[in-house]
Design a protein around this motif. Structure first.
Motif, short mmCIF file in Angstrom:
data_model
loop_
_atom_site.label_atom_id
_atom_site.label_comp_id
_atom_site.label_asym_id
_atom_site.label_seq_id
_atom_site.Cartn_x
_atom_site.Cartn_y
_atom_site.Cartn_z
N VAL A 166 49.68 55.10 41.43
CA VAL A 166 49.59 55.33 39.89
C VAL A 166 50.58 54.79 39.05
CG1 VAL A 166 50.06 57.68 38.56
CG2 VAL A 166 48.53 57.67 40.75
N LEU A 167 51.84 54.74 39.89
CA LEU A 167 52.88 54.16 39.11
C LEU A 167 52.73 52.50 38.68
CD1 LEU A 167 55.93 55.69 41.22
CD2 LEU A 167 55.51 55.95 38.65
N SER A 168 52.01 51.93 39.71
CA SER A 168 52.09 50.32 39.59
C SER A 168 50.80 49.77 39.58
CB SER A 168 52.55 50.04 41.04
OG SER A 168 53.93 50.04 41.12
N LYS A 169 49.75 50.24 39.96
CA LYS A 169 48.39 49.56 39.75
C LYS A 169 48.00 49.26 38.48
CE LYS A 169 46.86 49.56 44.36
NZ LYS A 169 45.56 49.94 45.28
N SER A 170 47.27 48.33 38.12
CA SER A 170 46.53 47.77 36.61
C SER A 170 45.45 47.13 37.01
CB SER A 170 47.79 46.93 36.12
OG SER A 170 47.87 45.61 36.87
N ALA A 171 44.52 46.96 35.82
CA ALA A 171 43.35 46.06 36.20
C ALA A 171 43.70 44.79 36.76
CB ALA A 171 42.61 45.95 34.66
N LYS A 172 44.65 44.24 36.17
CA LYS A 172 44.78 42.73 36.93
C LYS A 172 45.26 42.74 38.47
CE LYS A 172 47.63 38.65 36.13
NZ LYS A 172 47.69 38.40 37.80
N ILE A 173 45.94 43.76 38.77
CA ILE A 173 46.52 43.96 40.32
C ILE A 173 45.03 44.14 41.01
CG2 ILE A 173 47.50 45.51 41.96
CD1 ILE A 173 49.77 45.34 39.91
N CYS A 174 44.23 45.24 40.55
CA CYS A 174 42.97 45.48 41.33
C CYS A 174 41.99 44.26 41.13
CB CYS A 174 42.35 46.73 40.68
SG CYS A 174 43.16 48.00 40.69
N ARG A 175 41.89 43.62 40.14
CA ARG A 175 41.00 42.40 40.27
C ARG A 175 41.52 41.34 41.12
NH1 ARG A 175 40.61 42.22 35.16
NH2 ARG A 175 38.47 43.31 34.95
N ASP A 176 42.70 41.17 41.15
CA ASP A 176 43.32 39.93 41.96
C ASP A 176 43.10 40.47 43.55
OD1 ASP A 176 43.89 38.43 39.64
OD2 ASP A 176 45.87 38.99 39.91
N ALA A 177 43.00 41.68 43.70
CA ALA A 177 42.87 42.08 45.06
C ALA A 177 41.49 41.90 45.77
CB ALA A 177 43.44 43.52 45.25
N ILE A 178 40.36 41.88 45.04
CA ILE A 178 39.22 41.56 45.11
C ILE A 178 38.67 40.40 45.92
CG2 ILE A 178 36.74 41.80 44.63
CD1 ILE A 178 37.54 43.91 42.34
N ASP A 179 38.40 40.12 47.18
CA ASP A 179 38.13 39.17 48.05
C ASP A 179 36.85 38.49 47.73
OD1 ASP A 179 40.61 39.35 49.32
OD2 ASP A 179 39.62 40.75 50.61
N GLU A 180 36.70 37.34 47.96
CA GLU A 180 35.18 36.97 48.01
C GLU A 180 34.30 37.68 48.87
OE1 GLU A 180 32.23 34.58 46.32
OE2 GLU A 180 34.26 34.35 45.79
N PRO A 181 33.21 38.25 48.39
CA PRO A 181 32.19 39.09 49.43
C PRO A 181 31.87 38.34 50.74
CG PRO A 181 31.66 39.25 47.01
CD PRO A 181 32.63 38.07 47.07
#
Length: 530
Positions: A166-181
Protein backbone atom coordinates in the motif's frame (compact mmCIF):
# COMPACT_ATOMS: atom_id res chain seq x y z
CA UNK A 1 18.25 -16.66 -4.45
CA UNK A 2 18.38 -18.72 -1.25
CA UNK A 3 15.82 -18.07 1.45
CA UNK A 4 17.08 -15.97 4.35
CA UNK A 5 17.90 -17.64 7.64
CA UNK A 6 14.70 -18.50 9.50
CA UNK A 7 14.31 -16.21 12.47
CA UNK A 8 13.03 -17.21 15.93
CA UNK A 9 9.71 -16.10 17.35
CA UNK A 10 9.99 -12.39 18.26
CA UNK A 11 10.56 -11.67 21.95
CA UNK A 12 7.37 -9.56 22.21
CA UNK A 13 5.30 -12.49 20.97
CA UNK A 14 6.96 -14.85 23.44
CA UNK A 15 6.25 -12.40 26.28
CA UNK A 16 2.59 -12.13 25.20
CA UNK A 17 2.05 -15.88 25.68
CA UNK A 18 1.27 -15.25 29.34
CA UNK A 19 -1.47 -12.72 28.58
CA UNK A 20 -5.21 -13.49 28.35
CA UNK A 21 -7.05 -13.41 25.03
CA UNK A 22 -7.33 -9.88 23.65
CA UNK A 23 -10.62 -8.27 24.58
CA UNK A 24 -12.37 -6.51 21.66
CA UNK A 25 -12.77 -2.75 21.65
CA UNK A 26 -16.45 -1.96 22.09
CA UNK A 27 -16.39 1.82 21.59
CA UNK A 28 -15.16 2.95 18.14
CA UNK A 29 -14.39 6.41 19.59
CA UNK A 30 -12.15 4.91 22.32
CA UNK A 31 -14.15 7.20 24.63
CA UNK A 32 -12.23 10.22 23.38
CA UNK A 33 -14.53 13.11 22.29
CA UNK A 34 -13.64 15.29 19.30
CA UNK A 35 -15.08 18.55 17.99
CA UNK A 36 -17.43 17.86 15.05
CA UNK A 37 -17.25 21.32 13.49
CA UNK A 38 -18.40 19.98 10.12
CA UNK A 39 -21.97 19.43 11.32
CA UNK A 40 -24.57 21.24 9.27
CA UNK A 41 -22.21 21.71 6.31
CA UNK A 42 -22.67 20.07 2.87
CA UNK A 43 -21.16 16.62 2.57
CA UNK A 44 -17.97 16.19 0.49
CA UNK A 45 -18.09 15.10 -3.16
CA UNK A 46 -16.61 11.66 -2.50
CA UNK A 47 -18.80 10.06 0.11
CA UNK A 48 -16.76 6.87 0.55
CA UNK A 49 -13.17 5.89 -0.26
CA UNK A 50 -11.57 2.62 0.85
CA UNK A 51 -7.95 1.48 1.05
CA UNK A 52 -7.17 -2.17 1.74
CA UNK A 53 -6.47 -5.67 0.52
CA UNK A 54 -8.64 -8.55 -0.71
CA UNK A 55 -11.33 -8.01 1.92
CA UNK A 56 -11.80 -4.47 0.62
CA UNK A 57 -11.31 -5.40 -3.03
CA UNK A 58 -14.11 -7.99 -2.79
CA UNK A 59 -12.14 -11.23 -3.30
CA UNK A 60 -14.21 -14.41 -3.06
CA UNK A 61 -13.79 -18.15 -3.77
CA UNK A 62 -10.26 -17.72 -5.10
CA UNK A 63 -10.98 -14.79 -7.43
CA UNK A 64 -11.79 -11.12 -7.70
CA UNK A 65 -14.99 -10.79 -9.71
CA UNK A 66 -18.03 -9.57 -7.73
CA UNK A 67 -16.65 -6.10 -7.09
CA UNK A 68 -20.14 -4.59 -7.29
CA UNK A 69 -21.02 -6.36 -4.03
CA UNK A 70 -17.78 -5.87 -2.13
CA UNK A 71 -18.38 -4.46 1.34
CA UNK A 72 -17.53 -0.89 0.15
CA UNK A 73 -20.02 -1.25 -2.72
CA UNK A 74 -22.65 -2.54 -0.27
CA UNK A 75 -22.10 0.52 1.94
CA UNK A 76 -22.27 2.84 -1.08
CA UNK A 77 -25.59 1.25 -2.06
CA UNK A 78 -26.97 1.86 1.43
CA UNK A 79 -25.70 5.46 1.32
CA UNK A 80 -27.85 5.96 -1.76
CA UNK A 81 -24.61 6.67 -3.66
CA UNK A 82 -24.13 3.34 -5.42
CA UNK A 83 -24.24 4.93 -8.87
CA UNK A 84 -21.42 7.30 -7.97
CA UNK A 85 -19.11 4.73 -6.38
CA UNK A 86 -16.27 3.83 -8.76
CA UNK A 87 -14.66 0.41 -8.56
CA UNK A 88 -12.63 -1.85 -10.90
CA UNK A 89 -14.24 -4.75 -12.77
CA UNK A 90 -12.92 -8.17 -13.81
CA UNK A 91 -15.17 -9.75 -16.45
CA UNK A 92 -14.27 -13.00 -18.15
CA UNK A 93 -13.80 -16.56 -16.83
CA UNK A 94 -14.89 -15.70 -13.33
CA UNK A 95 -12.19 -13.10 -12.63
CA UNK A 96 -8.60 -13.39 -11.41
CA UNK A 97 -6.89 -15.76 -10.75
CA UNK A 98 -9.13 -18.85 -10.29
CA UNK A 99 -12.85 -18.84 -9.54
CA UNK A 100 -13.33 -22.07 -7.59
CA UNK A 101 -17.12 -21.76 -7.59
CA UNK A 102 -17.24 -21.46 -11.38
CA UNK A 103 -14.80 -24.37 -11.75
CA UNK A 104 -16.90 -26.63 -9.50
CA UNK A 105 -20.04 -25.72 -11.42
CA UNK A 106 -18.24 -26.63 -14.66
CA UNK A 107 -17.29 -29.99 -13.16
CA UNK A 108 -20.83 -30.53 -11.88
CA UNK A 109 -22.26 -29.89 -15.33
CA UNK A 110 -19.78 -32.37 -16.87
CA UNK A 111 -19.64 -35.12 -14.23
CA UNK A 112 -22.76 -34.59 -12.09
CA UNK A 113 -23.12 -33.94 -8.38
CA UNK A 114 -21.31 -37.11 -7.31
CA UNK A 115 -17.80 -37.46 -8.65
CA UNK A 116 -16.45 -41.00 -8.25
CA UNK A 117 -12.79 -41.47 -7.36
CA UNK A 118 -11.99 -43.01 -10.72
CA UNK A 119 -13.31 -39.86 -12.43
CA UNK A 120 -10.84 -37.63 -10.59
CA UNK A 121 -8.15 -37.76 -13.33
CA UNK A 122 -10.77 -36.85 -15.96
CA UNK A 123 -12.05 -34.04 -13.76
CA UNK A 124 -8.55 -32.66 -13.31
CA UNK A 125 -7.94 -32.83 -17.05
CA UNK A 126 -11.16 -30.87 -17.55
CA UNK A 127 -10.07 -28.42 -14.83
CA UNK A 128 -6.77 -27.89 -16.64
CA UNK A 129 -8.69 -26.95 -19.79
CA UNK A 130 -10.72 -24.43 -17.78
CA UNK A 131 -7.54 -22.94 -16.32
CA UNK A 132 -5.93 -22.82 -19.77
CA UNK A 133 -8.82 -20.80 -21.19
CA UNK A 134 -8.77 -18.41 -18.25
CA UNK A 135 -5.01 -17.99 -18.59
CA UNK A 136 -5.31 -17.21 -22.30
CA UNK A 137 -8.09 -14.68 -21.64
CA UNK A 138 -6.12 -12.69 -19.06
CA UNK A 139 -2.62 -13.04 -20.52
CA UNK A 140 -3.22 -12.88 -24.28
CA UNK A 141 -6.91 -12.14 -24.83
CA UNK A 142 -9.27 -9.28 -23.99
CA UNK A 143 -8.41 -9.41 -20.30
CA UNK A 144 -4.81 -8.26 -20.80
CA UNK A 145 -5.91 -4.76 -21.84
CA UNK A 146 -6.66 -2.44 -18.95
CA UNK A 147 -9.82 -0.41 -19.63
CA UNK A 148 -9.73 3.38 -19.57
CA UNK A 149 -11.45 4.92 -16.57
CA UNK A 150 -13.28 8.18 -16.04
CA UNK A 151 -11.66 9.00 -12.72
CA UNK A 152 -9.91 7.68 -9.65
CA UNK A 153 -11.55 4.60 -8.17
CA UNK A 154 -13.24 5.01 -4.81
CA UNK A 155 -12.47 1.38 -3.95
CA UNK A 156 -8.66 1.34 -3.78
CA UNK A 157 -8.33 -2.14 -2.30
CA UNK A 158 -6.01 -4.63 -4.03
CA UNK A 159 -5.92 -8.31 -3.16
CA UNK A 160 -2.67 -9.74 -1.87
CA UNK A 161 -1.33 -6.40 -0.62
CA UNK A 162 0.27 -5.90 2.78
CA UNK A 163 1.12 -2.56 4.39
CA UNK A 164 4.35 -2.13 2.41
CA UNK A 165 2.53 -2.71 -0.89
CA UNK A 166 0.00 0.00 0.00
CA UNK A 167 2.87 2.35 0.81
CA UNK A 168 5.00 1.64 -2.25
CA UNK A 169 3.29 0.00 -5.21
CA UNK A 170 2.24 2.01 -8.26
CA UNK A 171 0.96 1.23 -11.73
CA UNK A 172 4.51 1.45 -13.07
CA UNK A 173 5.85 -1.03 -10.50
CA UNK A 174 3.02 -3.47 -11.20
CA UNK A 175 3.33 -3.16 -14.99
CA UNK A 176 7.11 -3.65 -14.85
CA UNK A 177 6.63 -6.77 -12.71
CA UNK A 178 4.52 -8.57 -15.34
CA UNK A 179 6.61 -11.25 -17.10
CA UNK A 180 6.26 -12.42 -20.67
CA UNK A 181 3.50 -15.07 -20.52
CA UNK A 182 4.59 -18.70 -20.72
CA UNK A 183 2.25 -21.61 -21.39
CA UNK A 184 3.23 -24.21 -18.76
CA UNK A 185 1.25 -27.46 -18.93
CA UNK A 186 1.37 -28.13 -15.18
CA UNK A 187 1.00 -24.51 -14.05
CA UNK A 188 -2.05 -23.34 -15.91
CA UNK A 189 -2.64 -20.24 -13.86
CA UNK A 190 -2.55 -16.58 -14.81
CA UNK A 191 0.98 -15.24 -14.37
CA UNK A 192 1.38 -12.11 -12.27
CA UNK A 193 -2.35 -12.15 -11.56
CA UNK A 194 -2.03 -9.80 -8.59
CA UNK A 195 -0.20 -7.16 -10.64
CA UNK A 196 -2.75 -7.50 -13.45
CA UNK A 197 -5.56 -7.01 -10.96
CA UNK A 198 -3.83 -3.99 -9.41
CA UNK A 199 -3.53 -2.28 -12.78
CA UNK A 200 -7.33 -2.08 -12.92
CA UNK A 201 -7.22 -0.15 -9.66
CA UNK A 202 -4.11 1.98 -10.16
CA UNK A 203 -4.26 3.29 -13.75
CA UNK A 204 -7.38 5.24 -12.90
CA UNK A 205 -5.18 6.95 -10.33
CA UNK A 206 -2.76 7.81 -13.13
CA UNK A 207 -5.27 9.70 -15.28
CA UNK A 208 -2.90 12.68 -15.29
CA UNK A 209 -0.08 10.51 -16.60
CA UNK A 210 1.47 9.84 -13.20
CA UNK A 211 2.06 6.08 -13.17
CA UNK A 212 4.05 6.39 -9.93
CA UNK A 213 0.92 7.21 -7.94
CA UNK A 214 0.18 4.87 -5.01
CA UNK A 215 -3.33 4.22 -3.70
CA UNK A 216 -2.53 6.59 -0.85
CA UNK A 217 -1.63 9.32 -3.33
CA UNK A 218 -4.83 8.54 -5.23
CA UNK A 219 -6.89 8.96 -2.06
CA UNK A 220 -5.05 12.20 -1.36
CA UNK A 221 -6.03 13.43 -4.84
CA UNK A 222 -9.69 12.64 -4.09
CA UNK A 223 -9.40 14.50 -0.80
CA UNK A 224 -8.16 17.56 -2.67
CA UNK A 225 -11.18 17.45 -5.00
CA UNK A 226 -13.34 19.83 -3.00
CA UNK A 227 -15.06 23.16 -3.25
CA UNK A 228 -13.42 26.32 -1.95
CA UNK A 229 -15.57 26.39 1.19
CA UNK A 230 -14.85 22.76 2.19
CA UNK A 231 -11.94 21.29 4.11
CA UNK A 232 -12.47 17.71 2.92
CA UNK A 233 -13.02 16.08 -0.45
CA UNK A 234 -13.80 12.72 1.17
CA UNK A 235 -16.59 12.16 3.66
CA UNK A 236 -15.54 8.72 4.99
CA UNK A 237 -12.21 6.98 4.41
CA UNK A 238 -11.95 3.34 5.49
CA UNK A 239 -8.47 1.83 5.95
CA UNK A 240 -8.44 -1.95 6.25
CA UNK A 241 -4.96 -3.39 5.73
CA UNK A 242 -2.62 -5.74 7.59
CA UNK A 243 -4.18 -9.19 7.14
CA UNK A 244 -1.56 -10.09 4.55
CA UNK A 245 1.14 -9.46 7.10
CA UNK A 246 0.05 -12.79 8.64
CA UNK A 247 -2.36 -14.53 6.23
CA UNK A 248 0.18 -16.69 4.41
CA UNK A 249 0.82 -18.62 7.61
CA UNK A 250 -2.51 -20.37 7.02
CA UNK A 251 -2.64 -20.33 3.22
CA UNK A 252 0.87 -21.76 2.90
CA UNK A 253 0.80 -23.48 6.30
CA UNK A 254 4.24 -22.12 7.00
CA UNK A 255 5.51 -19.74 9.69
CA UNK A 256 8.44 -17.52 8.70
CA UNK A 257 8.93 -14.31 10.66
CA UNK A 258 9.94 -11.13 8.86
CA UNK A 259 13.59 -10.13 8.70
CA UNK A 260 15.42 -6.82 8.31
CA UNK A 261 14.53 -6.48 4.60
CA UNK A 262 10.78 -6.44 5.32
CA UNK A 263 10.46 -3.05 3.61
CA UNK A 264 11.84 -4.39 0.34
CA UNK A 265 9.14 -5.45 -2.14
CA UNK A 266 11.17 -8.45 -3.27
CA UNK A 267 12.90 -9.26 -0.01
CA UNK A 268 9.65 -9.57 1.93
CA UNK A 269 8.12 -12.15 -0.40
CA UNK A 270 9.36 -15.17 1.57
CA UNK A 271 7.91 -13.99 4.90
CA UNK A 272 4.52 -15.21 6.08
CA UNK A 273 4.15 -13.24 9.33
CA UNK A 274 5.59 -9.89 10.40
CA UNK A 275 7.48 -9.22 13.60
CA UNK A 276 5.16 -6.86 15.55
CA UNK A 277 7.92 -4.24 15.72
CA UNK A 278 8.23 -4.33 11.93
CA UNK A 279 4.46 -4.04 11.54
CA UNK A 280 4.34 -1.13 13.97
CA UNK A 281 6.96 0.78 12.00
CA UNK A 282 5.14 0.17 8.70
CA UNK A 283 1.86 1.22 10.31
CA UNK A 284 3.39 4.44 11.61
CA UNK A 285 4.40 5.39 8.06
CA UNK A 286 0.94 4.46 6.76
CA UNK A 287 -0.86 6.51 9.44
CA UNK A 288 1.36 9.50 8.70
CA UNK A 289 0.25 9.45 5.06
CA UNK A 290 -3.41 8.90 5.98
CA UNK A 291 -3.21 12.03 8.14
CA UNK A 292 -2.40 13.90 4.94
CA UNK A 293 -5.64 12.80 3.24
CA UNK A 294 -8.49 15.33 3.53
CA UNK A 295 -11.20 13.01 4.83
CA UNK A 296 -13.90 14.14 7.24
CA UNK A 297 -13.99 10.75 9.01
CA UNK A 298 -11.43 7.93 8.96
CA UNK A 299 -12.29 4.39 10.10
CA UNK A 300 -9.43 1.96 10.79
CA UNK A 301 -10.24 -1.75 10.85
CA UNK A 302 -8.28 -4.19 12.98
CA UNK A 303 -6.70 -7.36 11.57
CA UNK A 304 -8.79 -10.54 11.96
CA UNK A 305 -7.25 -13.62 13.58
CA UNK A 306 -6.33 -15.56 10.46
CA UNK A 307 -6.32 -18.92 12.27
CA UNK A 308 -10.11 -18.74 12.55
CA UNK A 309 -10.54 -18.94 8.76
CA UNK A 310 -11.56 -22.51 7.80
CA UNK A 311 -8.77 -22.85 5.20
CA UNK A 312 -6.69 -24.13 8.13
CA UNK A 313 -8.76 -26.84 9.83
CA UNK A 314 -8.02 -27.86 13.40
CA UNK A 315 -7.17 -31.56 13.67
CA UNK A 316 -8.61 -33.85 16.36
CA UNK A 317 -9.40 -32.41 19.79
CA UNK A 318 -8.15 -29.16 21.22
CA UNK A 319 -4.82 -29.14 23.01
CA UNK A 320 -6.38 -28.93 26.47
CA UNK A 321 -9.83 -28.32 27.94
CA UNK A 322 -10.54 -24.62 27.60
CA UNK A 323 -7.88 -24.05 24.94
CA UNK A 324 -8.61 -22.05 21.79
CA UNK A 325 -6.24 -24.17 19.75
CA UNK A 326 -5.93 -27.59 18.16
CA UNK A 327 -2.64 -29.49 18.14
CA UNK A 328 -2.39 -29.14 14.34
CA UNK A 329 -4.01 -27.13 11.54
CA UNK A 330 -4.09 -28.54 8.02
CA UNK A 331 -6.09 -28.40 4.78
CA UNK A 332 -9.87 -28.73 5.20
CA UNK A 333 -9.97 -31.70 2.81
CA UNK A 334 -7.47 -33.72 4.89
CA UNK A 335 -9.44 -35.84 7.39
CA UNK A 336 -8.38 -36.46 10.98
CA UNK A 337 -8.02 -40.13 10.10
CA UNK A 338 -5.68 -39.47 7.19
CA UNK A 339 -3.65 -36.64 8.71
CA UNK A 340 0.04 -37.38 9.20
CA UNK A 341 2.24 -34.50 10.44
CA UNK A 342 5.25 -35.97 8.65
CA UNK A 343 3.40 -35.91 5.32
CA UNK A 344 0.71 -33.23 5.31
CA UNK A 345 1.42 -29.48 5.44
CA UNK A 346 0.42 -27.98 8.78
CA UNK A 347 1.07 -25.45 11.49
CA UNK A 348 1.07 -26.49 15.13
CA UNK A 349 -1.21 -25.23 17.85
CA UNK A 350 1.72 -23.38 19.43
CA UNK A 351 2.43 -21.65 16.13
CA UNK A 352 -1.25 -20.74 15.71
CA UNK A 353 -1.22 -19.14 19.16
CA UNK A 354 1.89 -17.11 18.29
CA UNK A 355 0.31 -15.92 15.03
CA UNK A 356 -2.75 -14.72 16.93
CA UNK A 357 -0.59 -13.01 19.54
CA UNK A 358 1.31 -11.18 16.80
CA UNK A 359 -2.01 -10.03 15.32
CA UNK A 360 -3.11 -8.84 18.77
CA UNK A 361 0.04 -6.70 18.88
CA UNK A 362 -0.71 -5.40 15.37
CA UNK A 363 -4.16 -4.41 16.58
CA UNK A 364 -2.78 -2.70 19.67
CA UNK A 365 -0.65 -0.59 17.30
CA UNK A 366 -3.69 0.26 15.12
CA UNK A 367 -5.69 1.20 18.22
CA UNK A 368 -2.82 3.42 19.41
CA UNK A 369 -2.83 5.28 16.09
CA UNK A 370 -6.56 5.95 16.36
CA UNK A 371 -6.13 7.12 19.95
CA UNK A 372 -3.32 9.47 18.99
CA UNK A 373 -5.38 10.95 16.15
CA UNK A 374 -8.44 11.48 18.35
CA UNK A 375 -6.24 13.08 20.99
CA UNK A 376 -5.19 15.50 18.23
CA UNK A 377 -8.84 16.27 17.47
CA UNK A 378 -9.17 14.13 14.33
CA UNK A 379 -12.44 12.29 13.75
CA UNK A 380 -10.91 8.79 13.54
CA UNK A 381 -12.67 5.58 14.59
CA UNK A 382 -11.79 1.94 15.25
CA UNK A 383 -13.84 -0.91 13.79
CA UNK A 384 -12.68 -4.03 15.63
CA UNK A 385 -12.90 -6.62 12.86
CA UNK A 386 -10.86 -9.04 14.95
CA UNK A 387 -13.47 -8.92 17.69
CA UNK A 388 -16.27 -9.35 15.14
CA UNK A 389 -14.70 -12.51 13.73
CA UNK A 390 -14.00 -13.84 17.23
CA UNK A 391 -17.72 -13.55 17.99
CA UNK A 392 -18.49 -15.57 14.84
CA UNK A 393 -15.77 -18.21 15.42
CA UNK A 394 -17.62 -21.54 15.37
CA UNK A 395 -14.93 -24.11 16.18
CA UNK A 396 -12.99 -21.82 18.49
CA UNK A 397 -15.81 -20.51 20.68
CA UNK A 398 -19.37 -21.30 19.56
CA UNK A 399 -18.84 -25.08 19.52
CA UNK A 400 -16.68 -25.05 22.66
CA UNK A 401 -18.13 -23.21 25.67
CA UNK A 402 -15.06 -24.10 27.75
CA UNK A 403 -12.83 -21.95 25.51
CA UNK A 404 -14.91 -18.79 25.75
CA UNK A 405 -13.29 -15.86 27.56
CA UNK A 406 -15.38 -13.87 30.02
CA UNK A 407 -16.04 -11.06 27.52
CA UNK A 408 -17.25 -13.35 24.72
CA UNK A 409 -20.81 -13.07 23.41
CA UNK A 410 -22.11 -14.63 20.17
CA UNK A 411 -22.68 -12.23 17.31
CA UNK A 412 -26.43 -11.84 16.61
CA UNK A 413 -26.97 -12.62 12.94
CA UNK A 414 -29.24 -10.29 10.97
CA UNK A 415 -32.83 -11.65 11.09
CA UNK A 416 -32.80 -12.57 7.39
CA UNK A 417 -29.75 -14.80 7.91
CA UNK A 418 -30.95 -16.26 11.20
CA UNK A 419 -34.21 -17.24 9.49
CA UNK A 420 -32.51 -19.34 6.80
CA UNK A 421 -33.05 -23.14 7.10
CA UNK A 422 -29.35 -23.41 7.97
CA UNK A 423 -28.13 -20.13 9.50
CA UNK A 424 -24.62 -19.39 8.18
CA UNK A 425 -21.58 -19.97 10.36
CA UNK A 426 -17.78 -19.94 10.03
CA UNK A 427 -17.36 -23.65 9.21
CA UNK A 428 -16.17 -24.58 5.73
CA UNK A 429 -19.06 -24.48 3.27
CA UNK A 430 -20.66 -27.89 2.58
CA UNK A 431 -23.65 -29.10 0.56
CA UNK A 432 -25.63 -32.34 0.36
CA UNK A 433 -26.26 -31.86 -3.34
CA UNK A 434 -29.59 -30.14 -2.75
CA UNK A 435 -28.55 -27.17 -0.66
CA UNK A 436 -26.10 -25.79 1.89
CA UNK A 437 -25.69 -27.95 5.00
CA UNK A 438 -22.97 -26.03 6.86
CA UNK A 439 -20.85 -22.89 6.66
CA UNK A 440 -21.96 -19.89 4.68
CA UNK A 441 -19.90 -17.00 6.08
CA UNK A 442 -16.73 -18.01 4.21
CA UNK A 443 -16.55 -18.62 0.47
CA UNK A 444 -14.98 -21.64 -1.21
CA UNK A 445 -11.39 -20.52 -0.67
CA UNK A 446 -11.90 -20.81 3.09
CA UNK A 447 -10.41 -17.35 3.62
CA UNK A 448 -12.71 -14.70 2.16
CA UNK A 449 -16.35 -14.00 3.04
CA UNK A 450 -19.39 -14.92 1.04
CA UNK A 451 -21.60 -12.05 -0.09
CA UNK A 452 -23.65 -12.20 3.13
CA UNK A 453 -20.38 -12.37 5.08
CA UNK A 454 -19.31 -9.13 3.43
CA UNK A 455 -22.75 -7.80 4.30
CA UNK A 456 -22.06 -8.33 8.00
CA UNK A 457 -18.82 -6.36 7.67
CA UNK A 458 -20.71 -3.62 5.84
CA UNK A 459 -23.37 -3.45 8.58
CA UNK A 460 -20.76 -2.99 11.30
CA UNK A 461 -19.09 -0.21 9.31
CA UNK A 462 -22.46 1.43 8.64
CA UNK A 463 -22.98 1.47 12.42
CA UNK A 464 -19.66 3.27 12.91
CA UNK A 465 -20.48 5.74 10.14
CA UNK A 466 -23.80 6.56 11.78
CA UNK A 467 -21.93 7.12 15.04
CA UNK A 468 -19.80 9.60 13.10
CA UNK A 469 -22.95 11.38 11.89
CA UNK A 470 -22.86 10.19 8.26
CA UNK A 471 -26.30 10.46 6.64
CA UNK A 472 -27.68 7.53 4.63
CA UNK A 473 -30.37 8.25 2.06
CA UNK A 474 -33.12 6.58 0.11
CA UNK A 475 -32.99 6.69 -3.67
CA UNK A 476 -35.24 9.75 -3.64
CA UNK A 477 -32.68 11.62 -1.53
CA UNK A 478 -34.58 11.57 1.76
CA UNK A 479 -32.59 10.78 4.87
CA UNK A 480 -32.99 7.26 6.26
CA UNK A 481 -33.95 7.03 9.94
CA UNK A 482 -32.02 4.91 12.44
CA UNK A 483 -31.33 2.10 12.55
CA UNK A 484 -29.80 2.01 9.07
CA UNK A 485 -29.88 -1.67 8.13
CA UNK A 486 -28.14 -3.38 5.22
CA UNK A 487 -30.60 -4.98 2.79
CA UNK A 488 -29.75 -8.64 3.44
CA UNK A 489 -32.65 -9.84 1.32
CA UNK A 490 -30.86 -8.29 -1.66
CA UNK A 491 -27.55 -9.88 -0.65
CA UNK A 492 -29.10 -13.33 -0.15
CA UNK A 493 -30.52 -13.12 -3.68
CA UNK A 494 -27.04 -12.27 -5.00
CA UNK A 495 -25.22 -14.88 -2.91
CA UNK A 496 -25.15 -18.06 -5.01
CA UNK A 497 -23.20 -19.94 -2.32
CA UNK A 498 -26.05 -19.32 0.12
CA UNK A 499 -29.04 -19.88 -2.14
CA UNK A 500 -27.64 -22.41 -4.64
CA UNK A 501 -24.20 -23.84 -3.73
CA UNK A 502 -22.49 -26.26 -6.12
CA UNK A 503 -23.93 -29.75 -5.60
CA UNK A 504 -20.54 -31.43 -5.86
CA UNK A 505 -18.82 -29.79 -2.89
CA UNK A 506 -18.20 -33.09 -1.06
CA UNK A 507 -16.83 -34.93 -4.07
CA UNK A 508 -15.06 -31.75 -5.11
CA UNK A 509 -13.13 -31.94 -1.84
CA UNK A 510 -11.95 -35.38 -2.89
CA UNK A 511 -10.70 -33.97 -6.18
CA UNK A 512 -8.82 -31.22 -4.35
CA UNK A 513 -7.19 -33.78 -2.07
CA UNK A 514 -6.25 -35.97 -5.04
CA UNK A 515 -4.82 -32.97 -6.89
CA UNK A 516 -2.70 -31.91 -3.93
CA UNK A 517 -1.32 -35.41 -3.40
CA UNK A 518 -0.65 -36.29 -7.04
CA UNK A 519 0.39 -33.32 -9.17
CA UNK A 520 0.36 -30.35 -6.76
CA UNK A 521 -2.09 -28.49 -8.96
CA UNK A 522 -3.10 -26.50 -5.90
CA UNK A 523 0.39 -25.24 -5.15
CA UNK A 524 0.02 -22.32 -7.53
CA UNK A 525 -3.72 -21.89 -7.75
CA UNK A 526 -4.89 -22.26 -4.16
CA UNK A 527 -2.37 -20.18 -2.21
CA UNK A 528 -5.20 -17.73 -1.75
CA UNK A 529 -4.47 -14.07 -1.85
CA UNK A 530 -5.51 -11.81 0.93
Amino acid sequence: MADPVELPTPAKVVAARELPAREPVQDPTLRIPVNRDWEGKPEPRHRLVTIGDSLTHGFQSGAIFNTDISFPAIIAHELGWGGGFRHPSYPGYGGLPLNIELLLRELEERFGKNLDWWEAPLALFHARGFLDKAEDYWERGPGKDVPRTIGINHNLGVYGWDVRDVLSKSAKICRDAIDEPKDNFLKQVVQNDGDRAALRVLPSAGIDGDENMTVLAAAQRLGEDRSADQRHGIETLIVFVGANNALQTVTKLKVKWSGPDYKDLKGKESYTVWDPDHFKEELWELAKQVRGIAARHVIWCTVPHVTIAPIARGVARKMTIGSRYYPYYTRPWTSDRDFNPTVHPHVTGEQARDIDLAIDLYNDAITAQVKSARDDGRDWYLMDTAGLLDRLAAKRYIDDPNARPAWWQPYPLPPQLAALPTPPNSHFLTSDGNGRTDGGLFSLDGVHPTTVGYGIMAQELVNVMRLAGVEFRHLDGTVRPDPVLVDFDRLIRRDTLINQPPGNLTSGFEVLAWAEASISLLKRTLYFRG
